[in-house]
Design an enzyme around this catalytic site. Structure first.
Site, short mmCIF file in Angstrom:
data_model
loop_
_atom_site.label_atom_id
_atom_site.label_comp_id
_atom_site.label_asym_id
_atom_site.label_seq_id
_atom_site.Cartn_x
_atom_site.Cartn_y
_atom_site.Cartn_z
N ARG A 17 0.80 -1.23 0.00
CA ARG A 17 0.00 0.00 0.00
C ARG A 17 0.83 1.28 0.00
O ARG A 17 0.29 2.36 -0.22
CB ARG A 17 -0.97 -0.02 1.20
CG ARG A 17 -2.17 -0.93 0.93
CD ARG A 17 -3.05 -1.03 2.15
NE ARG A 17 -2.44 -1.84 3.21
CZ ARG A 17 -2.82 -1.83 4.47
NH1 ARG A 17 -3.81 -1.04 4.85
NH2 ARG A 17 -2.22 -2.60 5.37
N GLY A 82 2.73 -14.85 8.04
CA GLY A 82 2.14 -14.32 9.26
C GLY A 82 3.18 -13.93 10.30
O GLY A 82 4.35 -14.31 10.21
N THR A 83 2.70 -13.18 11.30
CA THR A 83 3.63 -12.62 12.30
C THR A 83 4.31 -13.71 13.15
O THR A 83 5.47 -13.57 13.53
CB THR A 83 2.90 -11.63 13.22
OG1 THR A 83 1.68 -12.24 13.67
CG2 THR A 83 2.56 -10.34 12.50
N ASN A 172 -4.48 -4.63 20.15
CA ASN A 172 -3.10 -5.12 20.15
C ASN A 172 -2.24 -4.25 19.23
O ASN A 172 -2.54 -4.09 18.06
CB ASN A 172 -3.10 -6.57 19.63
CG ASN A 172 -1.70 -7.12 19.44
OD1 ASN A 172 -0.75 -6.70 20.12
ND2 ASN A 172 -1.57 -8.07 18.52
N LYS A 336 27.70 27.40 1.98
CA LYS A 336 27.97 25.96 1.86
C LYS A 336 29.43 25.70 2.19
O LYS A 336 30.30 26.40 1.69
CB LYS A 336 27.69 25.48 0.43
CG LYS A 336 27.90 23.99 0.25
CD LYS A 336 28.48 23.63 -1.09
CE LYS A 336 29.98 23.79 -1.12
NZ LYS A 336 30.60 23.21 -2.33
C1 UD1 Z 1 -1.08 -7.49 13.49
C2 UD1 Z 1 -1.62 -8.25 14.71
C3 UD1 Z 1 -2.84 -7.50 15.24
C4 UD1 Z 1 -2.46 -6.09 15.62
C5 UD1 Z 1 -1.83 -5.38 14.42
C6 UD1 Z 1 -1.30 -4.03 14.82
C7 UD1 Z 1 -1.19 -10.61 14.32
C8 UD1 Z 1 -1.75 -11.89 13.89
N1 UD1 Z 1 -2.00 -9.58 14.28
O1 UD1 Z 1 -2.05 -7.52 12.49
O2 UD1 Z 1 -3.35 -8.16 16.38
O3 UD1 Z 1 -3.59 -5.36 16.06
O4 UD1 Z 1 -0.73 -6.15 13.90
O5 UD1 Z 1 -0.87 -3.33 13.69
O6 UD1 Z 1 -0.03 -10.55 14.73
N2 UD1 Z 1 5.20 -9.14 9.10
C9 UD1 Z 1 6.28 -9.85 8.64
N3 UD1 Z 1 6.11 -11.07 8.11
C10 UD1 Z 1 4.87 -11.65 8.04
C11 UD1 Z 1 3.77 -10.91 8.51
C12 UD1 Z 1 3.96 -9.68 9.04
O7 UD1 Z 1 7.42 -9.36 8.70
O8 UD1 Z 1 4.80 -12.78 7.54
C13 UD1 Z 1 5.39 -7.80 9.68
C14 UD1 Z 1 4.80 -6.70 8.82
O9 UD1 Z 1 5.76 -6.15 7.97
C15 UD1 Z 1 4.34 -5.69 9.83
C16 UD1 Z 1 4.02 -6.53 11.06
O10 UD1 Z 1 4.70 -7.73 10.89
O11 UD1 Z 1 5.36 -4.78 10.19
C17 UD1 Z 1 2.54 -6.74 11.23
O12 UD1 Z 1 2.04 -7.43 10.13
P1 UD1 Z 1 0.61 -7.11 9.51
O13 UD1 Z 1 0.35 -8.02 8.39
O14 UD1 Z 1 0.50 -5.68 9.25
O15 UD1 Z 1 -0.31 -7.51 10.74
P2 UD1 Z 1 -1.82 -7.15 10.95
O16 UD1 Z 1 -2.64 -8.05 10.15
O17 UD1 Z 1 -2.01 -5.71 10.77
#
Ligand code: UD1
Ligand code: CA
Length: 453
Positions: A17, A82-83, A172, A336
């Site tokens: 985005r 995922g995180t 969160n 400068k």
């Molecule tokens: C996540 C949280 C959510 C929280 C929100 C806050 C989880 C499952 N959910 O959701 O509870 O309210 O953040 O903003 O944790 N990232 C990686 N690799 C991955 C996935 C994510 O490096 O495979 C990084 C992203 O770059 C980002 C962060 O982790 O900086 C969060 O990932 P994002 O996909 O934005 O999480 P949300 O779905 O927003």
């Protein structure tokens, strides 16, 4: 004895985005990549080891994150699952054995060391997982914190939440601290049986509880936990950062007439009793000593302004500009890589580059140091107590001695000794009544044109 902590920083996101050719964590806030802000907060919270989880732009992200005093190891997350999966990419680092594992995001640059420290402290009080939460009027999209009797019992992601759970406004931030001794074991139990089919880090809350451990949430402000997903959010974060820093700087003894129009950099240092007028921009690398005045519409970058000096209005100080005590650089002047001696004045419409100007020297309006020959840059050295007449061009390399006087309008190509007077301009010629004759001739031509149709 202080507890050891590893910070796992997630920065493997696709940044879709942001619509950018580079990772979002490289986009600057206050002139510094977002990721470096996170690192600075981690470091200020007394954490020395960082495991950085990277995806796209891995090399540049690692470079931007490697700030002095931090030991950063990067881990490539090849698939974005995922995180929870992201944190486990740094399994090797976690396995080294730490008392605490802090998980933070690379795109949450306003996080403060105080908040990180308070979460670490809460972990030390007998908890296994401490989640940093925030209250918001717009919880949509965030994981909701489910709390019972002061204990965090689960984090429910938006897509998996019931209508009742979606009404919860405590959310969160994504940042949490986990008991280091249990971290790998807890993380290994995370599955992906959820609405998104992702490995949710947030599942550690329920996992730790099922094993008899304790989880709690601590609170921080929504502003501090703002994440960045697009350019509009980037601008909003910049605004919050600027507000915070202006406030701190004003409380440290700096006056600003219209603070909302003053823009600071991450490393701007401003001394006590400095006055900053409206519409001033500080680029990176600026220090201003006490009592200086920065008048309106000035732009400073890589510059040092010593005690009691004045800048502007409408001055541009570029990298390497060093203004001595009580010196003045006035309107429409550009400096400068030049040292302006104590008490020296460059008051109007000048360019001083690759130069040294001695103490108490006066540089007349419109003076230009011709420092560039189209290929190389050359230096101009001007002594103390010299006087450079208006509209002079000093063709570098050239040296002008102490107390020398340069006649206005001169083009100076040869060195001028101390106390000498130099003229470098055409001698004035006088033609008595010639102006009148020309005027009369021109009026006659005009009259002739009018009489012809
Ligand atoms: C996540 C949280 C959510 C929280 C929100 C806050 C989880 C499952 N959910 O959701 O509870 O309210 O953040 O903003 O944790 N990232 C990686 N690799 C991955 C996935 C994510 O490096 O495979 C990084 C992203 O770059 C980002 C962060 O982790 O900086 C969060 O990932 P994002 O996909 O934005 O999480 P949300 O779905 O927003
Ligand atoms: Ca997010």
């Amino acid at each position: 004895m202080s507890r050891t902590c590893l910070a796992v920083i997630l920065a493997a996101g696709d940044s879709t985005r942001m619509k950018s050719s580079m990772s979002k964590v490289l986009h600057p806030v206050a002139g510094r990549p977002m990721i470096a802000h996170v690192m600075a907060a981690v470091q200020a919270a007394d954490i020395e080891d960082v495991a950085l989880v990277v995806g796209r732009d891995a090399e540049n992200v690692t470079k931007a994150a490697s700030i002095d005093g931090l030991s950063v190891t990067s881990f490539l997350q090849t698939e974005r699952l995922g995180t929870g999966h992201a944190v486990l990419s740094a399994k090797e680092a976690i396995a080294r054995g730490y008392d605490e594992i802090l998980v933070a995001y690379g795109d949450v640059p306003l996080i403060t060391p105080e908040t990180l420290t308070s979460a670490r402290k809460a972990l030390g009080e007998g908890n296994d997982v401490v989640v940093i939460g925030f209250h918001t009027e717009r919880p949509t999209g965030y994981g909701r914190l489910l709390v019972e009797n002061g204990q965090l019992i689960a984090i429910r992601e938006e897509k998996d939440a019931s209508d009742e759970e979606r009404k919860i406004t405590w959310c969160n931030s994504g940042l949490m601290v986990i008991n280091g001794a249990k971290a790998l074991e807890l993380l290994s139990h995370i599955g992906n049986a959820n609405a998104k089919g992702e490995y949710y880090l947030t599942d550690v809350v329920e996992i730790v509880r099922s094993k008899g451990g304790r989880a709690v949430a601590v609170d921080a402000s929504e502003a501090e936990l703002s994440g960045c997903n697009n350019r509009a959010e980037l601008a909003a974060i910049e605004k919050l950062w600027q507000e915070r820093r202006r406030h701190d700087i004003m409380l440290s003894g700096v006056s600003m007439i219209a603070p909302e129009t003053v823009f600071l950099s991450h490393d701007t240092v401003i001394g006590q009793d400095v006055l900053i007028e409206p519409n001033v921009v500080f680029g990176p690398g600026v220090t201003v000593e006490s009592g200086a005045v920065i008048h309106s519409f000035s732009h400073l970058e890589g510059a040092h302004v010593a005690k009691g000096a004045t800048v502007g209005p409408y001055a541009r100080l570029r990298p390497g500009a060093h203004l001595g005590e009580g010196s003045k650089v006035g309107n429409f002047c550009e400096v400068k890589k030049a040292e302006i001696g104590a008490g020296a004045k460059v008051n109007h419409l000048s360019y001083i580059g690759d130069a040294f100007v001695g103490a108490d020297t006066n540089i007349g309006a419109g003076t230009i140091t011709c420092n560039y020959d189209g290929v190389n840059k050359h230096e101009t050295r001007i002594g103390a107590n010299a006087f450079i007449g208006s509209n002079s061009a000093l063709v570098a390399p050239v040296t002008i001695g102490d107390g020398a006087l340069i006649a206005s309008g001169s083009v100076i190509t040869e060195d001028v000794p101390d106390d000498a007077l130099a003229f470098g301009r055409a001698r004035q010629e006088m033609k008595p009544d010639r102006a009148k004759a020309i005027r009369e001739r021109n009026l006659a031509i005009k009259a002739m044109k009018k009489s012809k149709p």
